[in-house]
Write a protein that holds these residues in place. Sequence first.
Motif, mmCIF file in Angstrom:
data_model
loop_
_atom_site.group_PDB
_atom_site.id
_atom_site.type_symbol
_atom_site.label_atom_id
_atom_site.label_comp_id
_atom_site.label_asym_id
_atom_site.label_seq_id
_atom_site.Cartn_x
_atom_site.Cartn_y
_atom_site.Cartn_z
ATOM 1 N N ILE A 1 1.085 34.455 13.107
ATOM 2 C CA ILE A 1 0.381 33.740 14.179
ATOM 3 C C ILE A 1 -0.643 32.771 13.571
ATOM 4 O O ILE A 1 -0.745 31.615 13.986
ATOM 5 C CB ILE A 1 -0.330 34.748 15.129
ATOM 6 C CG1 ILE A 1 0.710 35.545 15.927
ATOM 7 C CG2 ILE A 1 -1.314 34.065 16.065
ATOM 8 C CD1 ILE A 1 1.458 34.773 16.993
ATOM 9 N N THR B 1 1.095 29.863 12.308
ATOM 10 C CA THR B 1 1.544 28.981 13.400
ATOM 11 C C THR B 1 0.395 28.058 13.831
ATOM 12 O O THR B 1 0.599 26.858 14.041
ATOM 13 C CB THR B 1 2.027 29.835 14.610
ATOM 14 O OG1 THR B 1 3.086 30.675 14.163
ATOM 15 C CG2 THR B 1 2.521 28.968 15.744
ATOM 16 N N PRO C 1 -1.655 35.816 23.182
ATOM 17 C CA PRO C 1 -2.045 37.137 22.644
ATOM 18 C C PRO C 1 -2.747 37.073 21.273
ATOM 19 O O PRO C 1 -3.183 38.106 20.778
ATOM 20 C CB PRO C 1 -0.703 37.872 22.503
ATOM 21 C CG PRO C 1 0.279 37.107 23.307
ATOM 22 C CD PRO C 1 -0.192 35.700 23.323
ATOM 23 N N SER D 1 0.128 38.886 26.825
ATOM 24 C CA SER D 1 1.528 38.598 26.497
ATOM 25 C C SER D 1 2.425 38.611 27.746
ATOM 26 O O SER D 1 3.519 38.074 27.717
ATOM 27 C CB SER D 1 2.050 39.590 25.454
ATOM 28 O OG SER D 1 2.108 40.875 26.012
ATOM 29 N N PHE E 1 5.232 25.249 19.890
ATOM 30 C CA PHE E 1 4.040 25.916 19.355
ATOM 31 C C PHE E 1 3.685 27.143 20.197
ATOM 32 O O PHE E 1 3.464 28.239 19.670
ATOM 33 C CB PHE E 1 2.865 24.930 19.314
ATOM 34 C CG PHE E 1 1.540 25.594 19.070
ATOM 35 C CD1 PHE E 1 1.278 26.237 17.869
ATOM 36 C CD2 PHE E 1 0.556 25.620 20.048
ATOM 37 C CE1 PHE E 1 0.057 26.876 17.643
ATOM 38 C CE2 PHE E 1 -0.656 26.250 19.837
ATOM 39 C CZ PHE E 1 -0.902 26.883 18.627
ATOM 40 N N TYR E 2 3.680 26.943 21.513
ATOM 41 C CA TYR E 2 3.312 28.084 22.362
ATOM 42 C C TYR E 2 4.390 29.172 22.330
ATOM 43 O O TYR E 2 4.071 30.355 22.394
ATOM 44 C CB TYR E 2 2.981 27.616 23.782
ATOM 45 C CG TYR E 2 1.545 27.184 23.854
ATOM 46 C CD1 TYR E 2 0.535 28.117 24.009
ATOM 47 C CD2 TYR E 2 1.192 25.852 23.667
ATOM 48 C CE1 TYR E 2 -0.792 27.738 24.017
ATOM 49 C CE2 TYR E 2 -0.130 25.456 23.661
ATOM 50 C CZ TYR E 2 -1.119 26.414 23.838
ATOM 51 O OH TYR E 2 -2.436 26.041 23.822
ATOM 52 N N ARG F 1 6.064 29.986 19.765
ATOM 53 C CA ARG F 1 5.771 30.729 18.521
ATOM 54 C C ARG F 1 4.562 31.638 18.702
ATOM 55 O O ARG F 1 4.540 32.760 18.202
ATOM 56 C CB ARG F 1 5.473 29.760 17.381
ATOM 57 C CG ARG F 1 6.693 29.084 16.809
ATOM 58 C CD ARG F 1 6.276 27.934 15.890
ATOM 59 N NE ARG F 1 7.392 27.112 15.553
ATOM 60 C CZ ARG F 1 8.129 27.256 14.454
ATOM 61 N NH1 ARG F 1 7.834 28.189 13.592
ATOM 62 N NH2 ARG F 1 9.145 26.467 14.224
ATOM 63 N N MET F 2 3.555 31.128 19.408
ATOM 64 C CA MET F 2 2.349 31.936 19.613
ATOM 65 C C MET F 2 2.664 33.209 20.404
ATOM 66 O O MET F 2 2.016 34.228 20.223
ATOM 67 C CB MET F 2 1.266 31.132 20.347
ATOM 68 C CG MET F 2 0.651 30.008 19.532
ATOM 69 S SD MET F 2 -0.152 30.570 18.028
ATOM 70 C CE MET F 2 -1.663 31.269 18.652
ATOM 71 N N TYR F 3 3.664 33.093 21.297
ATOM 72 C CA TYR F 3 4.054 34.274 22.073
ATOM 73 C C TYR F 3 5.206 35.026 21.403
ATOM 74 O O TYR F 3 5.778 35.936 21.999
ATOM 75 C CB TYR F 3 4.456 33.863 23.496
ATOM 76 C CG TYR F 3 3.276 33.513 24.370
ATOM 77 C CD1 TYR F 3 2.496 34.502 24.950
ATOM 78 C CD2 TYR F 3 2.941 32.185 24.620
ATOM 79 C CE1 TYR F 3 1.419 34.178 25.761
ATOM 80 C CE2 TYR F 3 1.862 31.852 25.428
ATOM 81 C CZ TYR F 3 1.107 32.852 25.994
ATOM 82 O OH TYR F 3 0.026 32.535 26.794
ATOM 83 N N LYS F 4 5.552 34.598 20.201
ATOM 84 C CA LYS F 4 6.596 35.257 19.405
ATOM 85 C C LYS F 4 7.950 35.279 20.106
ATOM 86 O O LYS F 4 8.677 36.287 20.055
ATOM 87 C CB LYS F 4 6.168 36.665 19.020
ATOM 88 C CG LYS F 4 4.934 36.675 18.130
ATOM 89 C CD LYS F 4 4.956 37.809 17.209
ATOM 90 C CE LYS F 4 4.134 37.519 15.971
ATOM 91 N NZ LYS F 4 4.319 38.419 14.898
#
Lengths: 244, 304
Positions: free
Chosen positions: A5, A8, A99, B76, B99-100, B102-105
Amino acid sequence: MDLEIAWTVATKDLSIIRKKKSIFYAVIILPLIMSIGLPAIVWVVEQRGTIPDAILIGLLNAFSFFFVIMASLSSIGISSYSIVGEKVEKSLEPLLATPATDGEILFGKGLAAFIPTIVATYVSVTIFMILTDILTYAQLGYSYYPNLTIALVLFLVTPLAIILSNELNVLVSARVNDVRTASQLGAIMGIPFFVIYILAEIGLISLDIATFLAISAILLAADIALFYLSRTTFRREQILTRWK
Amino acid sequence: MIDAENLTKKFDNLTAVDNLTLHVKEGEVFGLLGPNGAGKTTTIRMLCCLISKTGGEARIDDYEIGNVADQQKIRSIIGLLPENVGLYDALSAYKNLDFYGRMYKVKEEQRKERIEHFLKMLGLWERRDASVGTFSKGMKQKLAIARTLIHDPKVLFLDEPTANLDPEASRTVRDFILDLKKEKRTIFLNTHNLDEAERICDRVGILKTRLVAVDKPEKLRESLWGIKTEIQLDAVNDAIVAAVKRLGPWKIEIAGNKLIIGVSEPEKENPDIVDAIGKAGGRIHFVTQVSPTLEDVYLKLVRS
C-alpha cells in the motif's frame, strides 16, 4: 505496515511529480549543476597554482557536505507537493477513506520524496567523484574518491537529512495551503547545515569522519523525535478538522 | 446495514451532531437533508471512520465504529464520495481509478474489468488516457463516483453528489445513482437538493444537529402537512362554504375563487365535497390534489 500500500501511494506521487515539470527539473538540475560545477571549481583552483594537499582535501570534504545540503533542500520540493498538493486538490479525504493506515500513507509519501532525491544525489555524486578524481589524481597521486568520508556522507548523513527534511515538511504542510509557501518554510531545513559549513570554514570544526558521525547521530535523534511529531500531525481527524 | 444510536460529535464546545439515532437497511437509499452546518458531513465522516465520535454507538454491517480493530474493515466495505471530488488532475482517468483499485487491493484482472466497465458505462472510456484536469465538472463527478465503486463496496456514502453541477450533469449523476439503486446497494446520501432526495431516496432524515424527522418523503409530507384538495370555482360564497363544512370538521381556506380543504381520505371525501358544492350552486372548474413539496416540509421543519 503494508508495504504494498505504501508503495502504491509512492508510485502514484512519483507519477504526479513526473508530470509537474518544475518539481521534476528542480530535483534533477541542482544535482547536475553541482556534479559539474564543483569539479569545475577544483579545476579553477588547480589552474591558479598548486595548493597544499591538506587544503585540497579539506575543500573536497566541504564539497561532499554540499551534497547533504542539496539533498535536504531538493526533497522539500517533492514532499511539499506530495502533501500540500493533495490539500490543494482536496484529494486527501478520499485517500484517507481507503483502508490504508495513516502510517502507510505517510511512509508512501516519504518514499516518493526520498527515492528521486537519493537517486539524483547518488548520480550527481558519482559524476562529481569521477570528474574530481580525474582533476586531482596528478596532484594527489591517487584517486581521492571513493573514500570512507564520502561513503558516510552518501549512505548515512544524506539519507538521514532527507528523512528529517520530509518529516519537517509534514509539520509545515499542516499549517500552509500552497506548495510554494511549504517549500519556502521547508528551506529552514538548510540553515543548520549552512551553519555547520560556516563553522568548518572558519576552522571551528573540521568536516572529517568524526564530525560526520556526530552529525549523523544528531540527525538520527532528530529523525526519531520528528517521526513521532509528524505521526501525531498526520492523523485522519487532525487532517480533516484541524489542518488549515 | 447502518445503525447509529445517540451518535454524537463535539468539537470543543461546539456540538456538531447531537444524539443521532438512525437505521438504514441493506439496499436502502437514505437521504440526509439539512442546512449548512447541520452536521451532515460530520455524520458521514464519523460513519466512514474518518473522525472519531464523541458519544453514542454506530455500526456498519457487523463492524463497530470507534473500535480500532474494525476501522480498516469498515473502510474496505464502504465507498465515499466527498463533497470535493478530490481526483488527481495530473493523472489520467484510468490511472485515478487504477490507483484506488490498488489501494483497496482489487486484483489486477478485476481492476481492469471494473475500470473498463465503469468508464464505458459513464461514457468516459474514450477519454481514459486524458488528464483529469481537462475534464468538465460533470465528468469529474462521474469519475469520482466510479472511484467509490471500484472495490464493489457494500455501502456508498455520497456527500452532495450533484452540488455545483449544471442541470445536465446533475441529471447524469442522478441517473447513475438510480442505476446503483437498482443494484440494491445501500446508499447514504447527503444533499441540499430536495428534488433529488425525493426522486432517489427511499427514506429521508432532516438533520439540524439533531435528527428532526425521518421517514419516507411522501409520509413526511403527509404527516407534517396533511392532504389538501383544491377546488377552483366560478365564485366562492357563504352557502358553498357552509355546505362543505357540514360534511366534516375540515380546515377550509379560501384563496380568491379557490377552496382549499384539508381532507384525510380524498378518494372517499372528494366526491361528497364536489356533490355538496354543486348542490349549493357552485360551478366547479377544477379539482386538484395539493401535495406540499419536500421543500415545504424541509423548510417548515428547519425553521421550527
